[in-house]
Structure formats: C-alpha cells, structure tokens
Design a protein around this motif. Structure first.
Motif, PDB file in Angstrom:
ATOM      1  N   TYR A 243       0.838  -1.200   0.000  1.00 59.65           N
ATOM      2  CA  TYR A 243       0.000   0.000   0.000  1.00 59.65           C
ATOM      3  C   TYR A 243       0.875   1.254   0.000  1.00 59.65           C
ATOM      4  CZ  TYR A 243      -4.314  -2.537   0.919  1.00 59.65           C
ATOM      5  OH  TYR A 243      -5.407  -3.364   0.818  1.00 59.65           O
ATOM      6  N   ARG A 244       0.474   2.188  -0.846  1.00 56.10           N
ATOM      7  CA  ARG A 244       1.081   3.528  -0.819  1.00 56.10           C
ATOM      8  C   ARG A 244      -0.052   4.520  -0.950  1.00 56.10           C
ATOM      9  NH1 ARG A 244       6.553   5.420  -3.925  1.00 56.10           N
ATOM     10  NH2 ARG A 244       6.825   7.391  -2.793  1.00 56.10           N
ATOM     11  N   GLY A 245      -0.395   5.145   0.152  1.00 57.63           N
ATOM     12  CA  GLY A 245      -1.590   5.967   0.187  1.00 57.63           C
ATOM     13  C   GLY A 245      -2.813   5.094  -0.030  1.00 57.63           C
ATOM     14  N   LYS A 246      -3.638   5.476  -0.993  1.00 54.21           N
ATOM     15  CA  LYS A 246      -4.815   4.680  -1.308  1.00 54.21           C
ATOM     16  C   LYS A 246      -4.563   3.679  -2.432  1.00 54.21           C
ATOM     17  CE  LYS A 246      -8.162   8.211   0.130  1.00 54.21           C
ATOM     18  NZ  LYS A 246      -9.336   9.039  -0.295  1.00 54.21           N
ATOM     19  N   SER A 247      -3.414   3.766  -3.068  1.00 58.36           N
ATOM     20  CA  SER A 247      -3.067   2.818  -4.129  1.00 58.36           C
ATOM     21  C   SER A 247      -2.435   1.575  -3.526  1.00 58.36           C
ATOM     22  CB  SER A 247      -2.098   3.464  -5.122  1.00 58.36           C
ATOM     23  OG  SER A 247      -2.665   4.603  -5.732  1.00 58.36           O
ATOM     24  N   TYR A 248      -2.562   0.454  -4.248  1.00 64.69           N
ATOM     25  CA  TYR A 248      -1.966  -0.779  -3.732  1.00 64.69           C
ATOM     26  C   TYR A 248      -1.700  -1.761  -4.864  1.00 64.69           C
ATOM     27  CZ  TYR A 248      -6.657  -2.846  -4.119  1.00 64.69           C
ATOM     28  OH  TYR A 248      -7.866  -3.290  -4.579  1.00 64.69           O
ATOM     29  N   LEU A 249      -0.814  -2.707  -4.571  1.00 64.67           N
ATOM     30  CA  LEU A 249      -0.535  -3.851  -5.431  1.00 64.67           C
ATOM     31  C   LEU A 249      -0.669  -5.104  -4.588  1.00 64.67           C
ATOM     32  CD1 LEU A 249       0.588  -5.335  -7.963  1.00 64.67           C
ATOM     33  CD2 LEU A 249       2.892  -4.889  -7.036  1.00 64.67           C
ATOM     34  N   MET A 250      -1.518  -6.017  -5.024  1.00 67.46           N
ATOM     35  CA  MET A 250      -1.702  -7.296  -4.314  1.00 67.46           C
ATOM     36  C   MET A 250      -1.214  -8.430  -5.202  1.00 67.46           C
ATOM     37  SD  MET A 250      -3.670 -10.264  -4.182  1.00 67.46           S
ATOM     38  CE  MET A 250      -5.294  -9.957  -4.868  1.00 67.46           C
ATOM     39  N   ILE A 251      -0.398  -9.316  -4.638  1.00 71.45           N
ATOM     40  CA  ILE A 251       0.103 -10.488  -5.347  1.00 71.45           C
ATOM     41  C   ILE A 251      -0.158 -11.706  -4.477  1.00 71.45           C
ATOM     42  CG2 ILE A 251       2.111 -11.612  -6.368  1.00 71.45           C
ATOM     43  CD1 ILE A 251       3.360  -8.864  -6.717  1.00 71.45           C
ATOM     44  N   GLY A 252      -0.760 -12.724  -5.060  1.00 65.08           N
ATOM     45  CA  GLY A 252      -1.057 -13.919  -4.273  1.00 65.08           C
ATOM     46  C   GLY A 252      -1.279 -15.125  -5.159  1.00 65.08           C
ATOM     47  N   SER A 253      -1.712 -16.196  -4.543  1.00 58.01           N
ATOM     48  CA  SER A 253      -2.002 -17.439  -5.244  1.00 58.01           C
ATOM     49  C   SER A 253      -3.100 -18.177  -4.505  1.00 58.01           C
ATOM     50  CB  SER A 253      -0.754 -18.334  -5.333  1.00 58.01           C
ATOM     51  OG  SER A 253       0.210 -17.800  -6.213  1.00 58.01           O
ATOM     52  N   GLY A 254      -3.724 -19.098  -5.222  1.00 58.99           N
ATOM     53  CA  GLY A 254      -4.676 -19.999  -4.598  1.00 58.99           C
ATOM     54  C   GLY A 254      -4.276 -21.434  -4.879  1.00 58.99           C
ATOM     55  N   PHE A 255      -4.148 -22.225  -3.833  1.00 54.30           N
ATOM     56  CA  PHE A 255      -3.790 -23.637  -3.966  1.00 54.30           C
ATOM     57  C   PHE A 255      -4.927 -24.477  -3.390  1.00 54.30           C
ATOM     58  CE2 PHE A 255       0.125 -21.226  -3.440  1.00 54.30           C
ATOM     59  CZ  PHE A 255       0.879 -21.646  -4.532  1.00 54.30           C
ATOM     60  N   SER A 256      -5.413 -25.426  -4.183  1.00 53.13           N
ATOM     61  CA  SER A 256      -6.518 -26.279  -3.723  1.00 53.13           C
ATOM     62  C   SER A 256      -6.187 -27.731  -4.008  1.00 53.13           C
ATOM     63  CB  SER A 256      -7.828 -25.917  -4.426  1.00 53.13           C
ATOM     64  OG  SER A 256      -8.294 -24.653  -4.029  1.00 53.13           O
ATOM     65  N   PHE A 257      -6.547 -28.584  -3.054  1.00 50.38           N
ATOM     66  CA  PHE A 257      -6.468 -30.032  -3.253  1.00 50.38           C
ATOM     67  C   PHE A 257      -7.863 -30.589  -3.107  1.00 50.38           C
ATOM     68  CE2 PHE A 257      -6.207 -34.358  -1.584  1.00 50.38           C
ATOM     69  CZ  PHE A 257      -5.453 -34.971  -2.583  1.00 50.38           C
ATOM     70  N   LEU A 258      -8.359 -31.231  -4.171  1.00 48.76           N
ATOM     71  CA  LEU A 258      -9.734 -31.718  -4.208  1.00 48.76           C
ATOM     72  C   LEU A 258      -9.745 -33.228  -4.377  1.00 48.76           C
ATOM     73  CD1 LEU A 258     -12.789 -31.032  -4.354  1.00 48.76           C
ATOM     74  CD2 LEU A 258     -12.529 -30.968  -6.843  1.00 48.76           C
ATOM     75  N   ASN A 259     -10.432 -33.891  -3.448  1.00 47.43           N
ATOM     76  CA  ASN A 259     -10.689 -35.325  -3.555  1.00 47.43           C
ATOM     77  C   ASN A 259     -12.177 -35.511  -3.804  1.00 47.43           C
ATOM     78  OD1 ASN A 259     -11.586 -38.029  -2.063  1.00 47.43           O
ATOM     79  ND2 ASN A 259      -9.479 -38.290  -2.766  1.00 47.43           N
ATOM     80  N   SER A 260     -12.539 -36.187  -4.890  1.00 49.88           N
ATOM     81  CA  SER A 260     -13.944 -36.331  -5.248  1.00 49.88           C
ATOM     82  C   SER A 260     -14.276 -37.782  -5.539  1.00 49.88           C
ATOM     83  CB  SER A 260     -14.277 -35.468  -6.467  1.00 49.88           C
ATOM     84  OG  SER A 260     -13.531 -35.876  -7.589  1.00 49.88           O
ATOM     85  N   LYS A 261     -15.522 -38.134  -5.237  1.00 50.42           N
ATOM     86  CA  LYS A 261     -16.039 -39.465  -5.551  1.00 50.42           C
ATOM     87  C   LYS A 261     -17.474 -39.308  -6.007  1.00 50.42           C
ATOM     88  CE  LYS A 261     -16.880 -44.092  -3.712  1.00 50.42           C
ATOM     89  NZ  LYS A 261     -16.792 -44.990  -2.531  1.00 50.42           N
ATOM     90  N   THR A 262     -17.782 -39.791  -7.200  1.00 55.71           N
ATOM     91  CA  THR A 262     -19.136 -39.740  -7.730  1.00 55.71           C
ATOM     92  C   THR A 262     -19.596 -41.145  -8.081  1.00 55.71           C
ATOM     93  OG1 THR A 262     -18.328 -39.355  -9.980  1.00 55.71           O
ATOM     94  CG2 THR A 262     -18.825 -37.417  -8.645  1.00 55.71           C
ATOM     95  N   GLN A 263     -20.908 -41.356  -7.988  1.00 57.68           N
ATOM     96  CA  GLN A 263     -21.452 -42.692  -8.211  1.00 57.68           C
ATOM     97  C   GLN A 263     -22.838 -42.595  -8.825  1.00 57.68           C
ATOM     98  OE1 GLN A 263     -21.244 -45.165  -4.741  1.00 57.68           O
ATOM     99  NE2 GLN A 263     -22.520 -46.793  -5.609  1.00 57.68           N
ATOM    100  N   ASN A 264     -23.076 -43.406  -9.860  1.00 53.89           N
ATOM    101  CA  ASN A 264     -24.385 -43.558 -10.482  1.00 53.89           C
ATOM    102  C   ASN A 264     -24.877 -44.959 -10.138  1.00 53.89           C
ATOM    103  OD1 ASN A 264     -26.427 -44.327 -12.453  1.00 53.89           O
ATOM    104  ND2 ASN A 264     -25.887 -42.457 -13.566  1.00 53.89           N
ATOM    105  N   ASN A 265     -25.784 -45.054  -9.172  1.00 57.14           N
ATOM    106  CA  ASN A 265     -26.214 -46.363  -8.686  1.00 57.14           C
ATOM    107  C   ASN A 265     -27.000 -47.144  -9.726  1.00 57.14           C
ATOM    108  OD1 ASN A 265     -25.006 -46.075  -6.178  1.00 57.14           O
ATOM    109  ND2 ASN A 265     -26.797 -45.077  -5.284  1.00 57.14           N
ATOM    110  N   LEU A 266     -27.723 -46.442 -10.623  1.00 58.43           N
ATOM    111  CA  LEU A 266     -28.501 -47.137 -11.638  1.00 58.43           C
ATOM    112  C   LEU A 266     -27.587 -47.891 -12.598  1.00 58.43           C
ATOM    113  CD1 LEU A 266     -31.320 -47.653 -12.861  1.00 58.43           C
ATOM    114  CD2 LEU A 266     -30.948 -45.633 -14.301  1.00 58.43           C
ATOM    115  N   LEU A 267     -26.495 -47.260 -12.999  1.00 61.95           N
ATOM    116  CA  LEU A 267     -25.548 -47.891 -13.915  1.00 61.95           C
ATOM    117  C   LEU A 267     -24.413 -48.611 -13.198  1.00 61.95           C
ATOM    118  CD1 LEU A 267     -25.252 -44.995 -16.540  1.00 61.95           C
ATOM    119  CD2 LEU A 267     -26.750 -47.011 -16.619  1.00 61.95           C
ATOM    120  N   ALA A 268     -24.424 -48.549 -11.875  1.00 64.18           N
ATOM    121  CA  ALA A 268     -23.372 -49.184 -11.070  1.00 64.18           C
ATOM    122  C   ALA A 268     -21.995 -48.669 -11.477  1.00 64.18           C
ATOM    123  CB  ALA A 268     -23.440 -50.709 -11.187  1.00 64.18           C
ATOM    124  N   GLU A 269     -21.900 -47.370 -11.711  1.00 66.78           N
ATOM    125  CA  GLU A 269     -20.639 -46.747 -12.088  1.00 66.78           C
ATOM    126  C   GLU A 269     -20.186 -45.802 -10.978  1.00 66.78           C
ATOM    127  OE1 GLU A 269     -21.298 -46.536 -16.950  1.00 66.78           O
ATOM    128  OE2 GLU A 269     -21.320 -44.703 -15.731  1.00 66.78           O
TER     129      GLU A 269
END
Length: 589
Positions: A292-318
C-alpha cells in the motif's frame, strides 16, 4: 426543496419491502440485521451465511448508526454476503430492534414477519427471527395447484469480549411448492405436483479485533433434505491469518501479509432415477502480499486447492474417484488517481462448489437427482474504473474475461417414463430441470451507479451483461445475458412516511423444450421430441411500496408488485404472479 424533484420522487420511490414477483420466492419481508464493520474478500462458498453483529465500543470510534436499506424481497432469509460485506437490511436509528408485522393481499397472500432480541449482559445478545409467507398461486391460470409457502426460523447469539467477538446462528427453513410448469401434457386438477425442501444451518464466527496474526475463524454447516429423500450435508472451516501495517524498504509503502486456510466437505445423495451420489473434500491455502502507498496498492497472491472427489451412479453401477491439485493466479493493482477516477485491474480464479442447495436457490424446479460438480475458473482477467464524480454521484464500471471449466446452467427435462398415462410422479410431466455443465469462456461487463440528489433521496442502479462461448452448446440455456435493477428510496414528513421503488429487468434467454404425443407405432407409449430453439421472454417488473409511521410503535404499510401486470416466466413454463397488492400492520417495541 425543488417541487419538481419531489413530484418525480413520489412517483418512483420505495423502502425495503419490494418483492420480486415470482411464486417460488416472493418474500415481501423486512429482514433485519445490524451494520457490518469490516469488509473482507473471501472465497465463494456453497452456502450463504448470516452474521448479526454491530461494532463494540473497542472497535467503533462513533456510536452505531443504523440506516434503512432497500433489499429486494426475493433475498433469502439468510441474506448472502458479497465479499464479506453484509447486505442484509438495516433498521433506522429511530426504529426499535424488535418488531412484528402482519399483512394480507390478493393471490391469497399471507405474510408474517418478526424479530425479537434481548441483551443478557452489556456485551451479550440473543435473538430469534421468524418469517412466513404463503400464496394460493395462479388458480385462474392452471387447473392444478400452483400454491407455495415458505417458513424460515432463526436464532442467534452475539458475544463481545476484550479481544474479539463471537457469533453463532442457527436456522431452519422449509419451502413447500409445486412443479406447476406443465406445457406438454394436460393432467387433471387432482394431480400431485408437490415438492418440499427443508434446510438446517448452524454457523459460528469469531473475529479478532486487532487482526494481528489471527484475523477470523468461520465454521459453516448445513443439512438439506427434500420430499423425494434427497440428502445433502455441507461443512466448511475457514481460518484467516494476517499481519498488517508492516514497514517496507520503500518510502511511504506499507506491507500487508495474509494467509487463508480452509477445509470444505460436501456429501450429496439422491434416491430417484439414476440415484447420483457424490462426495467432495477440498483443502485450500490462499497466501497474498499487499503493498500500500496511500490509497493505491498492489496485491500479489495465489490460490492452492487439493480436491478429492467421488461420484457414483447407482442405476448404472458406475463410480469414479479422483484427486487433483489446482493452482490459481491472484493479483490486483489499484491506481488511486483522483476522487473522480480510480483504475484497477487484476486476475483471479478458483473453485466454486455447486451444491443441490445452491442450485435450488437459482432454480427450485430441479428434479431430485442431479450430477454435482464444482465449477473451475482457471483464470479471470478484469479491469475497471470507479470513483466519485461529486459527493452526490458514485459509479463503478468494469469488464472481464474468464476461462471456465464446468460452467453450470440448467436444461429442461423431457419425460422419464414413456408410458402413455397421466398417472405420473410430480417431476415427470416435462416440468423439471437438470444441471448441465460445459467448458468455455465468459465475457462480462458490469456497471453500477448511486445518486444522492437530496438528503432524504437515494437512487441506485446496476446492469450486468454476461456472454458465454461454450465448447459443446451453441447457446447457454435458461440464463439471461442481461440483468438490471433500478431502485430508489425516499423519506418525508419527518421520516414518518417511507416510499420506495424497485425495477427489475432481464433480457430473453434460450431454452430447450419438448413436444409429447402418442407414439403412432407403439400407442401405449408417448413419443417425445426435443427442440433447442425455445425462448423465455425478457421482462420488466416494477414495484412500489409505502410505509407510514402512525405512532411511535405502530406503522401501516402497502405494497404493489409487478405493477405492469406482466405474465412473464421465471423459468420455462413457470408463469409468475400478476399485479399484486399487500397491506398490513407493523408493531415495534
């Protein structure tokens, strides 16, 4: 005061009880919540939160100032947060916190709305809310039921300590309505089209005053069920750490360091049709540095995500299981050139979890069997300009471009069973929708304006344009490209009379639809043909309201909604209520 301005104001203005005139979510209530004190950018979540708070003495140099805020009655009881800013209604300083109101109107409308709070100690408060609205629907338009009702109950606790504040909220909501949007078949008046959705929420929030290392902690949980045995459980935990105001080896530059850590889990199970089940667990970290310098600013960042997913269709047994790590860019630069013009540009991205609960907020007419996927914004580049042209006129204009995977929209369903009979489940009349996903890009333009021509007059407006290019679909379905709002509020007679106006506008949207007729080759079955050239027309919905404070503790109110009496459709084949009028009494104490 200019008489011409007064006359124009009286014709077009309103208060906080203006309603979006759709059967599915016509609330017509004055929710109440106290003024927020901090704005924080936070990750988009699957469920919204309600935080009832007000600045304690330790964090507020001035006494708490309450202002009347105009919020469309289509808002949920648990009003959403936008970038951490509470947008729920706020009472005026001359109004008591506790109130009860009751109203009745055409279309069989009955409204009850109340809120009661009590101070246990000087820095501890408990309270409850109740909101009930029912309507008999469009009896003259459909032989079958189109009535609906909504009940929302809530309780909260606020506690203010030496180093931070704590808030806990619990809520219960029940929405009863009908899948009444039938266009391809003609069932009789006794057809059962009922759906019921219930949702229980429990949220906790702790905000550390100093923002030194610990900033805040949020816990959000919810459980949803419906008439057809769908069940969904959500849990989210956010921890925000920060160190602000650090010196930096450049003159006049201050360094802010932030780290967001979180965990989300979403488990959804359906018992109809394909019986889709899904489970998602995501952990994420979001570091950023801001200079920040006065009302001006520079923001630098990142987003890191780890996703574990499980999906199931019981009709098709998948079933499929998957684990994946994501990285998203985060950066923004803001040039505070002058009060009249401030430039900003940036890039961001992230995962947004689409849940059955969040889908029903957009479209309540979903069949109770959905494929659940998160939407991945790989990157979004944006730029804009905002400022104050004068003390009376503020504006913000921006544009952006995003590459997105699994863009969510809704496609109409045909018949699920081919038999030539009207003895069908509520969702099997070509009257429901299903979540559909496609990869592509989004171009967006946003503009908002606020104008304060008089001390007791506020005008505001906004417009949003989104253009989608999809990989597999020619057009996005059941999403308008343009949406706009125009609102105003006006007080007069020493604030005893409150007038209001809200205009809601949307462009047309593309949709698919079906023709159903007897199969000439198999007379015992229907022949179903899908068309992709359908359109849901755009609309203009104008609303006015007035409230007069006849006594210190008693007010009378009247509202007119959809005053142009447009029979537009909220979704394909779901016609909304026509011109509506509601009047009632409010008691504060």
């Amino acid at each position: 005061m200019n008489k011409k301005v007064q006359i124009i104001s009286l014709l077009f203005l309103g208060i906080s009880q203006v309603a979006f005139s759709q059967i599915k979510e016509e609330k017509l209530i004055l929710d109440r919540k106290r003024e927020p004190e901090v704005r924080k950018i936070e990750k988009k979540k699957t469920s919204v939160e309600t935080i009832k708070n007000y600045p304690p003495e330790e964090k507020s140099q001035n006494p708490v100032n309450y202002n009347l805020t105009n919020v469309p009655a289509a808002s949920d009881f648990a009003t959403s947060t936008i970038e951490g800013e509470d947008i729920s209604p706020q009472l005026g300083s001359d109004y008591q916190d506790n109130y009860l109101q009751f109203g009745m109107g055409n279309f069989g409308k009955v409204l009850f709305d109340g809120s009661v709070s009590y101070i246990l100690e000087s820095k501890t408060e408990v309270g409850t809310d109740a909101h009930v609205l029912s309507t008999s629907g469009l009896k003259g338009d459909y032989p079958w039921d189109s009535n609906s009702s909504r009940v929302d109950l809530g309780a909260f606790l606020n506690s203010y300590g030496e180093k931070g504040k704590f808030n806990a909220t619990a809520g219960f909501g029940s929405h009863d309505y009908n899948y009444y949007g039938i266009y391809a078949l003609q069932p009789d008046a006794n057809t059962n089209l009922k759906q019921q959705v219930q949702n229980i929420t429990l949220n906790g929030y702790y905000d550390h005053y100093s923002n030194e290392i610990l900033n805040d902690i949020r816990l959000k949980t919810s459980f949803l069920s419906d008439k057809f045995d769908a069940k969904e459980t959500y849990g989210g935990l956010d921890l925000n750490l920060s160190k602000h105001g650090m010196n930096f080896p450049l003159e006049g530059v201050k360094l802010h360091a932030d780290l967001g850590l979180g965990l989300e889990t979403l488990d959804t199970a359906f018992e109809l049709l394909s019986q889709n089940n899904s489970n998602f667990i995501e952990g994420y970290a979001e570091p950023k540095l801001s200079f920040y310098r006065g009302k001006s600013y520079l923001m630098i960042g990142s987003g890191f995500s780890f996703l574990n997913s499980k999906t199931q269709n019981n009709l098709l047994a998948e079933s499929t299981s998957r684990s994946k790590t994501y990285w998203f860019p985060r950066a923004e630069i803001f040039f505070a050139g002058s009060e009249m013009a401030n430039l900003y540009l940036g890039v961001d991205g992230g995962l947004q979890h689409n849940s059955y609960a969040s889908m029903l907020q957009e479209n309540p007419y979903l069949v109770s069997d959905q494929v659940i996927r998160p939407t991945e914004t790989k990157y979004r580049v944006y730029f804009g300009i905002r400022g104050d042209i004068s003390q009376d006129l503020k504006y913000d204009v921006s544009a952006g471009f995003a590459k997105v995977n699994d863009i969510l929209f809704y496609r109409s369903n045909g018949l699920f069973t081919p038999e030539n009979t009207l003895n069908r489940p509520a969702y099997d009349f070509a009257n429901t929708f299903s979540a559909t996903y496609d990869n592509g890009s989004v171009n967006e333009v946003k503009a908002s304006l606020q104008y304060f021509p008089l001390e007791n007059l506020v005008l505001d407006g906004n417009v949003n344009y989104n253009f989608y290019r999809l990989n597999n679909f020619e057009d996005i379905l059941n999403k308008p490209l343009i949406r706009a709002e125009l609102g105003a509020k006006y007080t007069l007679l020493d604030k005893k009379l409150l007038l209001g106006f809200k205009g809601l506008f949307a462009g047309e949207q593309k949709t698919n639809y079906f023709a159903v007729e007897q199969d000439p080759l198999v007379p015992d079955n229907f022949e179903v043909t899908e068309f992709m050239d359908g359109k849901v027309k755009g609309f203009a919905d104008l609303n006015l309201s007035a409230e007069y404070k006849a006594h210190r503790n008693v007010s009378v109110f009247v509202m007119g909604n959809n005053l142009l009496n447009n029979s537009y459709e909220s979704h394909n084949a779901y016609r909304v209520l026509g011109a509506q009028f509601l009047a009632g009494l409010k008691v504060t104490f």
